[in-house]
Design a protein around this motif. Structure first.
Motif, PDB file in Angstrom:
ATOM      1  N   ARG A 123       0.819  -1.221   0.000  1.00 26.28           N
ATOM      2  CA  ARG A 123       0.000   0.000   0.000  1.00 26.28           C
ATOM      3  C   ARG A 123       0.847   1.262   0.000  1.00 26.28           C
ATOM      4  O   ARG A 123       0.550   2.243   0.689  1.00 26.28           O
ATOM      5  N   ALA A 126      -0.521   4.900  -4.644  1.00 30.49           N
ATOM      6  CA  ALA A 126      -1.940   5.263  -4.716  1.00 30.49           C
ATOM      7  C   ALA A 126      -2.131   6.305  -5.803  1.00 30.49           C
ATOM      8  O   ALA A 126      -1.168   6.902  -6.318  1.00 30.49           O
ATOM      9  N   LEU A 215      -6.535   0.493  -3.456  1.00 31.14           N
ATOM     10  CA  LEU A 215      -5.345   0.935  -4.178  1.00 31.14           C
ATOM     11  C   LEU A 215      -5.698   1.427  -5.578  1.00 31.14           C
ATOM     12  O   LEU A 215      -4.939   2.165  -6.185  1.00 31.14           O
ATOM     13  N   SER A 218      -7.486   6.105  -4.526  1.00 26.63           N
ATOM     14  CA  SER A 218      -7.381   6.402  -3.101  1.00 26.63           C
ATOM     15  C   SER A 218      -8.611   7.168  -2.630  1.00 26.63           C
ATOM     16  O   SER A 218      -9.101   8.056  -3.318  1.00 26.63           O
ATOM     17  N   SER A 222      -7.577   9.682   2.227  1.00 26.19           N
ATOM     18  CA  SER A 222      -6.290   9.024   2.208  1.00 26.19           C
ATOM     19  C   SER A 222      -5.175  10.016   2.461  1.00 26.19           C
ATOM     20  O   SER A 222      -5.174  11.111   1.905  1.00 26.19           O
TER      21      SER A 222
END
Length: 229
Positions: A123, A126, A215, A218, A222
């Protein structure tokens, strides 16, 4: 810092360019702020990329130097004196090697894909939901599959018609993972040590998409959306 990455193609196929905002803190995080592709002669491609670089004066560039990419790379270095412009020749081999000119590297295609897989799985990559060409990028992710060459080397290719967006993104992410830390002034950046040869990896795009759906766009809250672009 930012990275501008471009996968170069002849006029019969798409050239793709990506702009990534990169955090300096380890482990680095990447935010894909812009994505584009076009079909033009390589001279026009060079002009478009030079104009993009001037709009992002804090960006380093990484250009696919395979085939028709070499004249684009040379033209950009002439047009952008003092800027860090790296050239990556994509191979089907197993190891990373320095090229003949300063800033030139040969990198297996599997390593570019592997860098993307690691960032997605952790992660650390993004992009906004409204990103242009997002559906096309998702389609290329889903179609990417490992292939075994006659020399028994593993490489990657798309089942679909194009893989330019994935490769542009892979070029930028691979470079970001191999630049020194902390990031130096863009005029004096050099590549850090190359990794040991990486064990063979299986493709996992569909599994990643199923496990980490956020993903692929976003959410508004985020922390990646707060990065300065």
């Amino acid at each position: 810092m930012k990275i501008i990455a471009a996968d170069i193609a002849s006029v019969s196929d798409y050239t793709a360019a990506a702009v990534l905002a990169v955090s300096d803190a380890a482990p680095r995080r990447y935010y894909l702020s812009a994505l584009d592709r076009w079909r033009e002669k390589y001279t026009v491609t060079g002009e478009r990329l030079a104009a993009l670089a001037r709009r992002h004066p804090d960006a380093v560039l990484v250009i696919d130097a395979t085939g028709v990419g070499r004249p684009v790379l040379d033209a950009l270095r002439d047009a952008l004196p003092g800027r860090a412009v790296y050239g990556i020749t994509i191979t089907g081999g197993r190891s990373v090697n320095r090229g003949q000119a300063a800033g030139d590297v040969t990198v297996p295609k599997a390593d570019l894909v592997g860098a993307l897989q690691v960032l997605l799985q952790n992660r650390r990559l993004a992009w906004p939901r409204e990103l242009p060409l997002l559906r096309e990028l998702q389609g290329e992710f889903a179609a990417f599959q490992p292939k075994i060459t006659p020399a028994l080397h593993q490489t990657y290719g798309g089942k679909g018609e194009h893989d330019d967006l994935v490769l542009a993104l892979g070029l930028g992410c691979w470079l970001g993972e191999h630049l020194p830390a902390p990031l130096a002034d863009v005029e004096s950046l050099v590549l850090g040590p190359f990794p040991e040869p990486r064990p063979e990896q299986k493709s996992g795009w569909e599994a990643i998409a199923d496990e980490y759906p956020d993903l692929f766009g976003s959410p508004p809250d985020s922390p990646m959306c707060g990065m300065e672009l």
